[in-house]
Design a protein around this motif. Structure first.
Motif, PDB file in Angstrom:
ATOM      1  N   ILE A 269       0.847  -1.194   0.000  1.00  0.00           N
ATOM      2  CA  ILE A 269       0.000   0.000   0.000  1.00  0.00           C
ATOM      3  C   ILE A 269       0.886   1.249   0.000  1.00  0.00           C
ATOM      4  CG2 ILE A 269      -0.206   0.168   2.548  1.00  0.00           C
ATOM      5  CD1 ILE A 269      -3.244   0.835   2.071  1.00  0.00           C
ATOM      6  N   GLY A 270       0.352   2.358  -0.510  1.00  0.00           N
ATOM      7  CA  GLY A 270       1.103   3.616  -0.542  1.00  0.00           C
ATOM      8  C   GLY A 270       2.380   3.455  -1.341  1.00  0.00           C
TER       9      GLY A 270
ATOM     10  N   LYS B 297       7.597  -2.088   4.186  1.00  0.00           N
ATOM     11  CA  LYS B 297       8.847  -1.695   4.837  1.00  0.00           C
ATOM     12  C   LYS B 297       8.778  -1.971   6.338  1.00  0.00           C
ATOM     13  CE  LYS B 297      12.072   1.862   5.850  1.00  0.00           C
ATOM     14  NZ  LYS B 297      12.703   3.106   5.629  1.00  0.00           N
TER      15      LYS B 297
ATOM     16  N   GLY C 104       8.970   4.930   1.994  1.00  0.00           N
ATOM     17  CA  GLY C 104       8.117   4.240   1.029  1.00  0.00           C
ATOM     18  C   GLY C 104       7.908   5.019  -0.262  1.00  0.00           C
TER      19      GLY C 104
ATOM     20  N   GLU D  29       2.322  13.518   0.869  1.00  0.00           N
ATOM     21  CA  GLU D  29       2.889  13.024   2.118  1.00  0.00           C
ATOM     22  C   GLU D  29       4.158  13.784   2.502  1.00  0.00           C
ATOM     23  OE1 GLU D  29       1.741   8.494   3.088  1.00  0.00           O
ATOM     24  OE2 GLU D  29       3.830   8.724   2.528  1.00  0.00           O
TER      25      GLU D  29
ATOM     26  N   GLN E  76       6.036  11.291   7.925  1.00  0.00           N
ATOM     27  CA  GLN E  76       4.592  11.279   7.635  1.00  0.00           C
ATOM     28  C   GLN E  76       3.825  11.024   8.920  1.00  0.00           C
ATOM     29  OE1 GLN E  76       6.671   9.233   5.590  1.00  0.00           O
ATOM     30  NE2 GLN E  76       6.659   7.631   7.141  1.00  0.00           N
TER      31      GLN E  76
END
Ligand code: PA5
Length: 443
Positions: free
Chosen positions: A77-78, A136, A198, A284, A412
């Motif tokens: 995700i992201g 991660k 990320g 972000e 973030q």
């Protein structure tokens, strides 16, 4: 060889941009010398050079997955999926899933939609599939949930031993549940280095393995990024440095002209996910401390028939950056028709792209006239090399831009707020107190 090209004459004067030279030099030095906030997350800066020794292993792993699987599920995700999806969608046929080529790349762990997961698992029933699980932290709920479901299904379908050969994990070298699980199960793994966040990880195994699995040239992607690493470095003065110019223009428009929203516009639907990746990168990185340009995106000409009215005529808070693909991959000309019942013979013999380019130019002048400053990024062609250039250009500009805005572009903290509430509501051990407080608010 031509490079991607940034221009801003319909947004700001060259003198104003030049006036940023000293501040940009400071920001560049913070990035290159690691003297700014978030300096423990600067591993992406030299990644186009540092990743080279790993390319052969990434390629070999991709080839094995391509041999063993008809479908590869990319879980993340992201920042753990958007970069790969952006490059793959930009390069593959728009109808790849109907064309039936193998392997197909599909995605999971980027939402918690029960129907999505059910439908995916139904599709995978009795199919030769494999999994790349990317996280991660190794603890993110969405990918962890999808991984447990799909790993269980794969083991049921082919047995534990064969499933082990078709699962690759990309995570931290030491920490996190995914690292523990991968070690215990004996999965092939790649490491996301501690100093790469990320959203800056597409040029690491996070992006490169899925891209190689889709059959694209990761060496060329990294070569393009390496070229931009050179072009956008502090050694290039602002007049020739596209990342420095982009950072300067968007900050000036934000701070001095009240342009709070940047629209990234494309005229090729294949670029849709590049905009999604860009939105995460900038949103972000800059949206914190009550500051930041809101990154939004539009797919033109489609969205000219929906969002076009607002862009032309709504609140004057918009700036626009157009990604223009100079030469499409394929050539298609408009046919002549004697009867001309549709009245379109004025287009006879023209390339479809010529019509698209006139839409692009006409839109730009209309928006500029309507008070929306326009920047343009020209990409010579849609291939791995130029996408590599584009990615590094955006990353570098984002680092500079965040420092110009005086925020830490590499953390973030805001992403944690929803997670805490969700865990509290779901009754995760350790969140009992928050659970009580949030249930009281609900009541
Ligand atoms: O850019 C980021 O740091 C985030 O978008 C992460 O990539 C995302 O939250 C997923 O995190 P993880 O890879 O730890 O599962």
């Amino acid at each position: 060889m031509q490079d991607i090209h940034f221009s801003y004459q319909h947004a700001l004067s060259a003198d104003t941009v030049r006036s940023y030279a000293a501040r940009i030099a400071q920001c560049q030095s913070m990035l290159e010398q690691g003297t700014g906030e978030g300096n423990d997350f600067l591993g992406w800066i030299n990644l186009p050079a540092d990743i080279r020794p790993q390319l052969a292993d990434i390629q070999a792993t991709a080839e094995q997955l391509r041999r063993d699987c008809d479908i590869i599920v990319c879980i993340g995700i992201g920042g753990s999926y958007l970069g790969a999806k952006a490059v793959i969608e930009a390069l593959q046929s728009s109808f790849v899933q109907l064309e039936g080529g193998k392997p197909q790349i599909v995605y999971a762990g980027q939402n918690i939609g029960e129907d999505y997961l059910y439908e995916l698992m139904t599709l995978l029933r009795d199919k030769r599939f494999g999994i790349i699980c990317i996280s991660k932290s190794g603890t993110t709920t969405e990918p962890a949930l999808a991984f447990r479901l799909l790993k269980t299904q794969l083991e049921e379908q082919v047995g534990k031993a064969d499933a082990q050969k078709r699962i690759v994990c990309i995570t931290d070298a030491r920490k996190g549940a995914l690292r523990t699980l991968a070690t215990q199960e004996g999965y092939k793994t790649f490491v996301i280095e501690d100093n790469i966040g990320g959203r800056f990880s597409v040029l690491s195994p996070v992006g490169l393995l899925p891209i190689a699995c889709a059959g694209f040239d990761i060496q060329a992607l990294v070569d393009g990024a390496a070229r931009m690493m050179q072009v956008c470095s502090s050694a290039t003065r602002i007049e020739e440095n596209p990342a420095a110019q982009y950072a300067a223009v968007r900050n000036e428009l934000y701070q001095k002209e009240g342009k709070k929203v940047e629209l990234l516009a494309n005229f090729h639907p294949k670029m849709h996910y590049m905009s999604e990746w860009w939105k995460q990168l900038y949103g972000e990185s800059e949206g914190k401390d009550g500051k930041g340009i809101f990154p939004a995106s539009v797919d033109f000409t489609t969205d000219l028939h929906s969002m076009g009215q607002y862009v032309q005529d709504g609140q004057r808070i918009l700036m626009e950056t157009v990604i223009s693909i100079l030469t499409p991959d394929h050539e298609l000309r408009f046919p002549h028709d004697e009867a001309n019942l549709d009245g379109l013979n004025f287009l006879s013999g023209k390339r479809i792209d010529e019509v698209n380019k006139m839409a692009e130019l006409g839109t730009m002048f209309a928006h500029v006239d309507g008070g929306v400053p326009n920047m343009k990024i020209e990409v010579p062609a849609l291939n791995e090399y130029y996408l590599g250039e584009l990615i590094y250009f955006f990353e570098r500009a984002c680092g500079i831009s965040g420092y110009l805005l005086e925020v830490n572009p590499f953390n973030q903290p805001g992403v944690e707020a929803y997670k805490k509430n969700m865990f509290a509501l779901l009754g995760k051990p350790g969140y009992e107190k928050e659970g009580e407080a949030i249930r009281a608010r609900k009541a």
